[in-house]
Structures are given as structure tokens and as C-alpha cells.
Design a protein around this motif. Structure first.
Motif, PDB file in Angstrom:
ATOM      1  N   VAL A 232       0.843  -1.190   0.000  1.00 61.54           N
ATOM      2  CA  VAL A 232       0.000   0.000   0.000  1.00 61.54           C
ATOM      3  C   VAL A 232       0.877   1.238   0.000  1.00 61.54           C
ATOM      4  CG1 VAL A 232      -1.748   1.315   1.237  1.00 61.54           C
ATOM      5  CG2 VAL A 232      -1.854  -1.175   1.216  1.00 61.54           C
ATOM      6  N   PRO A 233       0.719   2.149  -0.968  1.00 61.34           N
ATOM      7  CA  PRO A 233       1.516   3.366  -0.996  1.00 61.34           C
ATOM      8  C   PRO A 233       1.144   4.297   0.155  1.00 61.34           C
ATOM      9  CG  PRO A 233      -0.221   3.505  -2.633  1.00 61.34           C
ATOM     10  CD  PRO A 233      -0.276   2.117  -2.057  1.00 61.34           C
ATOM     11  N   ALA A 234       2.125   4.817   0.870  1.00 63.10           N
ATOM     12  CA  ALA A 234       1.878   5.704   2.005  1.00 63.10           C
ATOM     13  C   ALA A 234       1.784   7.146   1.538  1.00 63.10           C
ATOM     14  CB  ALA A 234       2.980   5.550   3.043  1.00 63.10           C
ATOM     15  N   GLY A 235       0.695   7.494   0.868  1.00 61.06           N
ATOM     16  CA  GLY A 235       0.468   8.871   0.437  1.00 61.06           C
ATOM     17  C   GLY A 235       1.175   9.172  -0.860  1.00 61.06           C
ATOM     18  N   GLY A 236       0.587  10.043  -1.651  1.00 59.43           N
ATOM     19  CA  GLY A 236       1.216  10.505  -2.875  1.00 59.43           C
ATOM     20  C   GLY A 236       1.133   9.540  -4.035  1.00 59.43           C
ATOM     21  N   GLY A 237       0.515   8.395  -3.862  1.00 64.01           N
ATOM     22  CA  GLY A 237       0.458   7.443  -4.954  1.00 64.01           C
ATOM     23  C   GLY A 237      -0.616   7.740  -5.965  1.00 64.01           C
ATOM     24  N   GLY A 238      -1.584   8.584  -5.596  1.00 61.83           N
ATOM     25  CA  GLY A 238      -2.670   8.906  -6.499  1.00 61.83           C
ATOM     26  C   GLY A 238      -3.740   7.843  -6.489  1.00 61.83           C
ATOM     27  N   ALA A 239      -4.850   8.153  -7.180  1.00 56.04           N
ATOM     28  CA  ALA A 239      -6.009   7.263  -7.180  1.00 56.04           C
ATOM     29  C   ALA A 239      -5.695   5.919  -7.816  1.00 56.04           C
ATOM     30  CB  ALA A 239      -7.176   7.940  -7.894  1.00 56.04           C
ATOM     31  N   ALA A 240      -4.946   5.927  -8.925  1.00 56.27           N
ATOM     32  CA  ALA A 240      -4.658   4.670  -9.628  1.00 56.27           C
ATOM     33  C   ALA A 240      -3.853   3.721  -8.750  1.00 56.27           C
ATOM     34  CB  ALA A 240      -3.911   4.965 -10.926  1.00 56.27           C
ATOM     35  N   ALA A 241      -2.837   4.250  -8.069  1.00 58.30           N
ATOM     36  CA  ALA A 241      -2.015   3.402  -7.206  1.00 58.30           C
ATOM     37  C   ALA A 241      -2.821   2.893  -6.026  1.00 58.30           C
ATOM     38  CB  ALA A 241      -0.798   4.186  -6.717  1.00 58.30           C
ATOM     39  N   THR A 242      -3.731   3.718  -5.513  1.00 61.07           N
ATOM     40  CA  THR A 242      -4.565   3.309  -4.389  1.00 61.07           C
ATOM     41  C   THR A 242      -5.467   2.147  -4.779  1.00 61.07           C
ATOM     42  OG1 THR A 242      -4.551   5.579  -3.559  1.00 61.07           O
ATOM     43  CG2 THR A 242      -6.235   4.121  -2.697  1.00 61.07           C
ATOM     44  N   VAL A 243      -6.097   2.253  -5.942  1.00 62.90           N
ATOM     45  CA  VAL A 243      -6.964   1.174  -6.413  1.00 62.90           C
ATOM     46  C   VAL A 243      -6.150  -0.081  -6.697  1.00 62.90           C
ATOM     47  CG1 VAL A 243      -8.490   0.431  -8.276  1.00 62.90           C
ATOM     48  CG2 VAL A 243      -8.705   2.747  -7.346  1.00 62.90           C
ATOM     49  N   ARG A 244      -4.994   0.092  -7.330  1.00 60.18           N
ATOM     50  CA  ARG A 244      -4.162  -1.062  -7.697  1.00 60.18           C
ATOM     51  C   ARG A 244      -3.744  -1.865  -6.469  1.00 60.18           C
ATOM     52  NH1 ARG A 244      -1.222   1.550 -10.836  1.00 60.18           N
ATOM     53  NH2 ARG A 244       0.464   2.091  -9.398  1.00 60.18           N
ATOM     54  N   SER A 245      -3.509  -1.184  -5.359  1.00 65.31           N
ATOM     55  CA  SER A 245      -3.058  -1.880  -4.158  1.00 65.31           C
ATOM     56  C   SER A 245      -4.104  -2.855  -3.627  1.00 65.31           C
ATOM     57  CB  SER A 245      -2.693  -0.862  -3.073  1.00 65.31           C
ATOM     58  OG  SER A 245      -3.847  -0.176  -2.627  1.00 65.31           O
ATOM     59  N   LEU A 246      -5.379  -2.618  -3.919  1.00 60.00           N
ATOM     60  CA  LEU A 246      -6.429  -3.526  -3.453  1.00 60.00           C
ATOM     61  C   LEU A 246      -6.396  -4.872  -4.160  1.00 60.00           C
ATOM     62  CD1 LEU A 246      -9.537  -1.156  -3.192  1.00 60.00           C
ATOM     63  CD2 LEU A 246      -7.989  -1.873  -1.363  1.00 60.00           C
ATOM     64  N   PHE A 247      -5.745  -4.919  -5.299  1.00 63.87           N
ATOM     65  CA  PHE A 247      -5.731  -6.151  -6.101  1.00 63.87           C
ATOM     66  C   PHE A 247      -4.341  -6.755  -6.176  1.00 63.87           C
ATOM     67  CE2 PHE A 247      -9.335  -3.635  -7.435  1.00 63.87           C
ATOM     68  CZ  PHE A 247     -10.355  -4.571  -7.473  1.00 63.87           C
ATOM     69  N   THR A 248      -3.482  -6.432  -5.198  1.00 66.32           N
ATOM     70  CA  THR A 248      -2.135  -6.978  -5.163  1.00 66.32           C
ATOM     71  C   THR A 248      -1.896  -7.657  -3.829  1.00 66.32           C
ATOM     72  OG1 THR A 248      -1.242  -4.889  -4.323  1.00 66.32           O
ATOM     73  CG2 THR A 248      -1.204  -5.211  -6.706  1.00 66.32           C
ATOM     74  N   GLY A 249      -0.911  -8.547  -3.827  1.00 72.37           N
ATOM     75  CA  GLY A 249      -0.455  -9.175  -2.594  1.00 72.37           C
ATOM     76  C   GLY A 249      -1.576  -9.798  -1.791  1.00 72.37           C
ATOM     77  N   GLY A 250      -1.533  -9.550  -0.481  1.00 76.99           N
ATOM     78  CA  GLY A 250      -2.471 -10.184   0.425  1.00 76.99           C
ATOM     79  C   GLY A 250      -3.867  -9.619   0.407  1.00 76.99           C
ATOM     80  N   TYR A 251      -4.078  -8.505  -0.321  1.00 80.00           N
ATOM     81  CA  TYR A 251      -5.398  -7.874  -0.302  1.00 80.00           C
ATOM     82  C   TYR A 251      -6.327  -8.366  -1.412  1.00 80.00           C
ATOM     83  CZ  TYR A 251      -3.361  -4.667   3.078  1.00 80.00           C
ATOM     84  OH  TYR A 251      -2.758  -4.135   4.186  1.00 80.00           O
ATOM     85  N   ALA A 252      -5.791  -8.987  -2.458  1.00 82.86           N
ATOM     86  CA  ALA A 252      -6.611  -9.340  -3.620  1.00 82.86           C
ATOM     87  C   ALA A 252      -7.725 -10.319  -3.264  1.00 82.86           C
ATOM     88  CB  ALA A 252      -5.723  -9.929  -4.720  1.00 82.86           C
ATOM     89  N   ARG A 253      -7.399 -11.328  -2.469  1.00 86.92           N
ATOM     90  CA  ARG A 253      -8.399 -12.348  -2.119  1.00 86.92           C
ATOM     91  C   ARG A 253      -9.598 -11.710  -1.399  1.00 86.92           C
ATOM     92  NH1 ARG A 253      -7.125 -17.746   1.530  1.00 86.92           N
ATOM     93  NH2 ARG A 253      -9.253 -18.199   2.193  1.00 86.92           N
ATOM     94  N   ASN A 254      -9.303 -10.883  -0.415  1.00 81.30           N
ATOM     95  CA  ASN A 254     -10.392 -10.233   0.310  1.00 81.30           C
ATOM     96  C   ASN A 254     -11.180  -9.274  -0.564  1.00 81.30           C
ATOM     97  OD1 ASN A 254      -9.844 -11.585   2.658  1.00 81.30           O
ATOM     98  ND2 ASN A 254      -9.413  -9.769   3.885  1.00 81.30           N
ATOM     99  N   THR A 255     -10.483  -8.519  -1.412  1.00 74.91           N
ATOM    100  CA  THR A 255     -11.162  -7.563  -2.285  1.00 74.91           C
ATOM    101  C   THR A 255     -12.200  -8.264  -3.149  1.00 74.91           C
ATOM    102  OG1 THR A 255      -9.245  -6.077  -2.330  1.00 74.91           O
ATOM    103  CG2 THR A 255     -10.846  -5.858  -4.121  1.00 74.91           C
ATOM    104  N   LEU A 256     -11.813  -9.391  -3.748  1.00 76.65           N
ATOM    105  CA  LEU A 256     -12.727 -10.122  -4.629  1.00 76.65           C
ATOM    106  C   LEU A 256     -13.860 -10.777  -3.836  1.00 76.65           C
ATOM    107  CD1 LEU A 256     -10.082 -11.745  -7.000  1.00 76.65           C
ATOM    108  CD2 LEU A 256     -11.570  -9.793  -7.481  1.00 76.65           C
ATOM    109  N   ALA A 257     -13.526 -11.416  -2.702  1.00 76.03           N
ATOM    110  CA  ALA A 257     -14.559 -12.095  -1.915  1.00 76.03           C
ATOM    111  C   ALA A 257     -15.545 -11.095  -1.314  1.00 76.03           C
ATOM    112  CB  ALA A 257     -13.908 -12.932  -0.809  1.00 76.03           C
ATOM    113  N   ILE A 258     -15.021  -9.975  -0.844  1.00 76.39           N
ATOM    114  CA  ILE A 258     -15.904  -8.942  -0.281  1.00 76.39           C
ATOM    115  C   ILE A 258     -16.793  -8.364  -1.371  1.00 76.39           C
ATOM    116  CG2 ILE A 258     -15.894  -6.587   0.662  1.00 76.39           C
ATOM    117  CD1 ILE A 258     -13.427  -7.469   2.315  1.00 76.39           C
ATOM    118  N   GLY A 259     -16.235  -8.217  -2.577  1.00 77.30           N
ATOM    119  CA  GLY A 259     -17.051  -7.724  -3.686  1.00 77.30           C
ATOM    120  C   GLY A 259     -18.237  -8.624  -3.969  1.00 77.30           C
TER     121      GLY A 259
END
Length: 434
Positions: A232-259
Motif C-alpha cells: 500500500v503506498p503511504a500517500g502521494g500514490g494517487g487514485a490509480a495506485a490506491t486502487v491497484r493496491s487492493l488487487f495486489t499481494g495479500g489484499y486481492a483475495r479479500n477484495t474479490l470475496a468482499i465484492g
């Protein structure tokens, strides 16, 4: 959740200053709850020849277009909240949906009404994830479930108030007054938000504005969260980087299942709230009884939320959510049984207790399992995926109404959806401590 200590002020001072956040966010969510029910209350009137003369297909289109706006608002404003801040995003959302809700009262035809419902929906879609993120970030750790369900009582208090108002207002004043009443609270709420609502310290830390965050935390008796988690980018990453972080690493599984879970949850919430009066009319009840069932359904939702938050803080939002979805499925199936009116009121109450709280527990789990840099984005995308279900639910139910089989088949379909919601939530895993 890792925190950095900040010396708080005296408890009384913290209570006085932080006290504005929860009430203002609760009222904003209450106005969102108004919109949850208002179309369902006016649709039977709009189908009459003297008004817009909507067919079943036309009524479905009017309901659906507002939900499309909500989906777009949840995805865009939820993400922008992590870029521009909670305060600006929430105030902008309230101003937007209140203005377009008021304009709905002056719509000359169904087309204009639908366009205004879409535009109001954009603001409404962004309100909920922003309010939940902000309230969680002004709450001590360990109370994520309770604070989320408490703030969401506003959603269903708004729905109850709207259903109750519809019973005397629509027959005596006409359906247009429902939208005037729904927009009026913003005249008081927006000035109060501008004057009293602080920015979230968690957002300020994530945005690299630590001195401001420390000052807000000191005044409100809070501890600062770490700005980011894995990937997860700590500030300054912009909207695209923020969204991208939800679908990377350990967060992707939860993002999809929660969706998927949110899809099922909001399919139930909007399918029931938009079409329950019409379904009950088809089952042989008069308009007054049909609207009363909607009111009881949302009274049950408020009670269920108060219980669900306490249970979630004890056993976890994930486990509680699975229990609530499964129980909701059972009571939805029981609504298909023809009962005396008193028994049907009881079934509506219990259905509201479980069905609507289930989706709120998904938000509680999402908030607790994402770091501040992407919390509002995660909530926005959860709500956005849910809004797709909110679109599908009324469309399915509308098709069943048009075919004349909404009672009892609509309730059978809803029961299956509740079971699928429980299954989808079971795929998630806890990544952060609440």
C-alpha cells in the motif's frame, strides 16, 4: 492495528470535540437511508395513469438508473476520498445528492425524473463509504463492528422515517413532497459539517501531513495509525495506485470475496426495499398494509444493527456476517408462507434484523482489514460491487412482478442469494486487527 501513541487531551475535552463526527456522519447516512426507501414508496403512485403511468419495465428503469449512479459514486468518490480527504468528499456528496433529490420533486416526466435520480445517486454512492471510513478513524480500536453498525442505524432510521412519512404524505400531499422533505435537512446539515467536521487524522498521516494529524489526534484523544500496510503506498500514490493496491499481494483475495458478498448483500437490501410494497400488493394486501410491512422491515434492521455490532466485536465481523447472512436466508424463505397479518409483521421484522445487518458487517470487516491509506477506497469498491447487486436485485424482482409471480418466487430467489452471501464471506480472511 499498529499505532503510534499521541498524548491525548483530557477525556471531557476529547468527548466535546470528537462528539461532532459521529452525529454528523450519522445524519448524512440517515439521508442516504431516505433514498433507500423513497422510490419504493412512490413507485405504486407513479404507475397510476394520472401520474407518469409507468409500466413494470418503466418502474424498473427508474429504480435501476439511480442505482447505476450510486455504483459510479461509490467507485469514484470512495477512491477520491483517499486522495482529497474524508471531509471534502463527504460534504460534497451531501450537497450533490440533496440538490438533485430536491429537483426530483419538480420532474415533469419519467425521463427527467430518471436523469435526476441518476445524478442524485452519484452523490449518494459516495456518502456511505466516506462516512464509515471517517467514523471508524475517530473511534478507538477494538470497536469497529459496533461503530459501523451504530452509524448504519442512521441508514435504516432514515428508511423507517421515510416509510412512515409516506403513509400520510403521499395520499394527502402527493409523491413530490417526499423529495422536498428528503432534501430539506441538508439546509442545516451542510453548514454544520463545514463548521464542525474535522479531517481524519488517519487520512492526514497517509497523505504525509503528520503535524496536522498529530494536532487533530491530540484534540480528539486518538492514537495515530501507521499510514500503510503491505503493498500500500503511504500517500502521494494517487487514485490509480490506491486502487491497484487492493488487487495486489495479500489484499486481492479479500477484495474479490468482499465484492461478491457485497453484491449479494445489496441485492437483498435494494430488492426488498424497492419492491416489497408492490409484492405485498400483488399478494392481496392494500397499500397501507404494504407500506407498513416496509416500515416494520426497517425497524427490524435498526434493532438488528444494534445487536450485530456487539456480536461482531465479540466473535469477529466475519463470523457474525456469515451467521447473519444464513439466518436472513431462512427468514426470507419463510416470508413466502401465507400467514395472518400479525405473523407476517413478525417475519418482516426478523428478516430486517438479519438481512440488512449482514451487509453492514461486511463494511465493518472491510474497514478493520484495510490500512488508512486505502480504507475509503476499499469501502467504496465494496459498496460499488454491492451497487451492481443493488441494480440486479430490483431488475430480477421487477421481472418477477411483470410476470405476476413475485409472490412467492421473489422470496425464494432472495433466500438463495442470502445463502450465497454467507458462502462468499467465508472465503475472506482477517489481515489486520480491528
Amino acid at each position: 492495528m499498529s499505532t503510534t501513541p499521541v498524548h491525548p487531551t483530557a477525556p471531557g475535552t476529547a468527548a466535546r470535540t470528537a462528539g461532532w463526527v459521529a452525529p454528523l456522519c450519522w445524519i448524512a447516512v440517515l439521508l442516504d437511508g431516505f433514498d433507500l426507501v423513497v422510490v419504493g414508496t412512490v413507485i405504486p403512485t407513479l404507475r397510476e395513469p394520472g401520474e407518469f403511468g409507468l409500466t413494470g419495465t418503466g418502474a424498473t428503469a427508474v429504480i435501476t438508473i439511480g442505482l447505476v449512479g450510486m455504483m459510479i459514486g461509490a467507485l469514484t468518490i470512495g477512491t477520491l476520498t483517499d486522495v482529497v480527504g474524508r471531509r471534502k468528499a463527504l460534504i460534497g456528496a451531501v450537497v450533490s445528492f440533496s440538490l438533485f433529490t430536491l429537483l426530483c420533486a419538480f420532474a415533469p416526466n419519467a425521463l427527467v425524473f430518471g436523469v435526476l435520480r441518476f445524478l442524485a445517486g452519484v452523490g449518494l454512492g459516495g456518502c456511505l463509504p466516506t462516512a464509515i471510513a471517517m467514523v471508524n478513524e475517530f473511534t478507538r480500536s477494538g470497536r469497529s463492528g459496533r461503530v459501523t453498525t451504530t452509524i448504519m442505524t442512521g441508514y435504516h432510521v432514515g428508511a423507517v422515517a421515510t416509510a412512515a412519512l409516506a403513509i400520510p404524505v403521499i395520499p394527502s400531499l402527493g409523491w413530490r413532497w417526499m423529495f422536498v422533505i428528503g432534501a430539506a435537512p441538508a439546509l442545516v446539515l451542510v453548514p454544520l459539517m463545514v463548521a464542525k467536521l474535522p479531517e481524519s487524522p488517519s487520512y492526514l498521516v497517509a497523505a504525509g501531513r503528520r503535524p496536522e494529524a498529530e494536532e487533530v489526534a491530540r484534540r480528539h484523544g486518538l492514537e495515530l495509525e501507521r499510514p500503510a500496510g503491505p503493498d500500500v503506498p503511504a500517500g502521494g500514490g494517487g487514485a490509480a495506485a490506491t486502487v491497484r493496491s487492493l488487487f495486489t499481494g495479500g489484499y486481492a483475495r479479500n477484495t474479490l470475496a468482499i465484492g461478491v458478498t457485497s453484491f449479494m448483500g445489496l441485492l437483498l437490501v435494494y430488492g426488498l426495499n424497492n419492491w416489497l410494497p408492490t409484492i405485498m400488493r400483488e399478494a392481496g394486501y392494500d397499500l397501507g398494509d404494504a407500506l407498513a410491512f416496509l416500515l416494520v422491515l426497517n425497524v427490524g434492521a435498526v434493532v438488528g444493527l444494534l445487536v450485530a455490532g456487539t456480536v461482531a466485536d465479540r466473535i469477529g465481523a466475519r463470523t457474525a456476517g456469515m451467521i447473519w447472512f444464513a439466518s436472513g436466508a431462512v427468514f426470507l424463505a419463510l416470508l413466502s408462507v401465507r400467514l395472518p397479518t400479525a405473523g407476517l409483521y413478525l417475519m418482516c421484522f426478523l428478516t430486517g434484523c438479519f438481512v440488512f445487518s449482514a451487509q453492514v458487517l461486511v463494511y465493518a470487516f472491510t474497514s478493520a482489514n484495510n490500512p488508512p491509506a486505502v480504507r475509503a477506497t476499499a469501502l467504496g469498491w465494496s459498496a460499488g460491487a454491492g451497487r451492481i447487486g443493488a441494480i440486479v436485485g430490483p431488475v430480477i424482482t421487477g421481472a418477477l412482478v411483470t410476470a405476476g409471480i413475485a409472490f412467492p418466487w421473489g422470496f425464494y430467489v432472495f433466500a438463495v442469494v442470502g445463502a450465497l452471501g454467507a458462502a462468499a464471506l467465508s472465503v475472506t480472511r482477517a489481515l489486520r486487527r480491528a
